[in-house]
Design a protein around this motif. Structure first.
Motif, PDB file in Angstrom:
ATOM      1  N   LYS A 152       7.161  -1.080  13.614  1.00 56.91           N
ATOM      2  CA  LYS A 152       5.698  -0.976  13.739  1.00 56.91           C
ATOM      3  C   LYS A 152       5.131   0.236  13.007  1.00 56.91           C
ATOM      4  O   LYS A 152       4.107   0.136  12.334  1.00 56.91           O
ATOM      5  N   THR A 163       5.383  -0.329   9.221  1.00 54.28           N
ATOM      6  CA  THR A 163       4.407  -1.353   8.834  1.00 54.28           C
ATOM      7  C   THR A 163       2.998  -0.765   8.799  1.00 54.28           C
ATOM      8  O   THR A 163       2.240  -1.005   7.851  1.00 54.28           O
ATOM      9  N   SER A 164       2.652   0.039   9.792  1.00 58.77           N
ATOM     10  CA  SER A 164       1.308   0.639   9.811  1.00 58.77           C
ATOM     11  C   SER A 164       1.147   1.650   8.677  1.00 58.77           C
ATOM     12  O   SER A 164       0.062   1.762   8.100  1.00 58.77           O
ATOM     13  N   ARG A 205       2.593   1.459   5.712  1.00 59.66           N
ATOM     14  CA  ARG A 205       2.399   0.678   4.479  1.00 59.66           C
ATOM     15  C   ARG A 205       0.989   0.084   4.421  1.00 59.66           C
ATOM     16  O   ARG A 205       0.364   0.064   3.361  1.00 59.66           O
ATOM     17  N   LYS A 206       0.470  -0.356   5.569  1.00 63.53           N
ATOM     18  CA  LYS A 206      -0.897  -0.894   5.600  1.00 63.53           C
ATOM     19  C   LYS A 206      -1.910   0.187   5.243  1.00 63.53           C
ATOM     20  O   LYS A 206      -2.853  -0.061   4.481  1.00 63.53           O
ATOM     21  N   ARG A 225      -1.791   0.696   1.564  1.00 58.73           N
ATOM     22  CA  ARG A 225      -2.443  -0.406   0.843  1.00 58.73           C
ATOM     23  C   ARG A 225      -3.971  -0.207   0.814  1.00 58.73           C
ATOM     24  O   ARG A 225      -4.615  -0.480  -0.194  1.00 58.73           O
ATOM     25  N   LYS A 226      -4.517   0.276   1.936  1.00 62.67           N
ATOM     26  CA  LYS A 226      -5.962   0.528   1.974  1.00 62.67           C
ATOM     27  C   LYS A 226      -6.350   1.604   0.967  1.00 62.67           C
ATOM     28  O   LYS A 226      -7.356   1.481   0.264  1.00 62.67           O
ATOM     29  N   ASP A 236      -6.170   0.085  -2.473  1.00 58.93           N
ATOM     30  CA  ASP A 236      -7.323  -0.784  -2.742  1.00 58.93           C
ATOM     31  C   ASP A 236      -8.504   0.044  -3.244  1.00 58.93           C
ATOM     32  O   ASP A 236      -9.195  -0.346  -4.189  1.00 58.93           O
ATOM     33  N   ASP A 281       4.656   1.868  -1.808  1.00 64.80           N
ATOM     34  CA  ASP A 281       4.825   1.508  -0.401  1.00 64.80           C
ATOM     35  C   ASP A 281       4.190   2.509   0.556  1.00 64.80           C
ATOM     36  O   ASP A 281       3.541   2.128   1.517  1.00 64.80           O
TER      37      ASP A 281
END
Length: 184
Positions: free
Chosen positions: A18, A21-22, A24-25, A28-29, A32, A69
């Motif tokens: 978890k 994953t958070s 990497r999220k 990604r933001k 972007d 990543d």
């Protein structure tokens, strides 16, 4: 050890954790925003990169689209440039020296997977750090594999697949990469 600690120590870890994953999220933001920022907005893009990376020199520029990543594990020196569509999978530390240039479509991959099929099927992976010395030039579509260290003044030919480390002052190319000639 946490999965993050295992990842950073080069041990087997589960990327589906978890926290990972958070992380990497969140990365990604940030990517972007960076990739949507106009290429002419150099100051803004530099600020975004400095916030994303673990450390940087004063001068750096990366063309969009750029992917990584985590970002925190990337450390670039002074006067760094990466062209379009650079991918750095930074599950381990990526250290890039001063005056380095990366051509389009280059992949720098620290993440890797077990060779054993049953172990690999569990989703477990590990990562090995990558180091590029000062004054390196990585040609288009080259791939730098996990655990590779390149010395100073190394030129990597376009399309090379670098699977092992090389010392200073060489031009390398091919698949797998080998020394083509010394840098004169």
């Amino acid at each position: 050890m946490t999965e993050l600690e295992k990842m950073l120590a080069g041990e087997l870890y589960f990327p589906s954790d978890k926290l990972l994953t958070s992380m990497r999220k969140a990365c990604r933001k940030q990517l972007d925003i960076l990739n949507a920022t106009c290429q002419t907005e150099h100051k803004r893009r530099t600020q975004l990169l400095k916030a994303l990376f673990g450390s940087t020199g004063k001068r750096l520029y990366i063309e969009s689209s750029f992917k990584c990543d985590y970002g925190d594990n990337i450390h670039v020196g002074e006067n760094f440039y990466a062209n379009f569509n650079c991918v750095i999978l930074d599950a381990a530390k990526v250290t890039i020296g001063d005056n380095c240039m990366i051509a389009p479509q280059v992949g720098i991959y620290t993440a890797t997977h077990p060779i054993n099929a049953e172990q690999r099927a569990t989703g477990i992976e590990f990562a090995k750090p990558i180091t590029l010395g000062d004054n390196c030039w990585i040609g288009g579509n080259a791939v730098i594999n996990p655990g590779v260290t390149l010395g100073n003044n190394v030129v990597v030919a376009s399309g090379a697949v670098v699977t092992k480390s090389f010392g200073d002052n060489v031009v390398i190319g091919g698949n797998p990469a080998r020394v083509i000639k010394p840098v004169s």
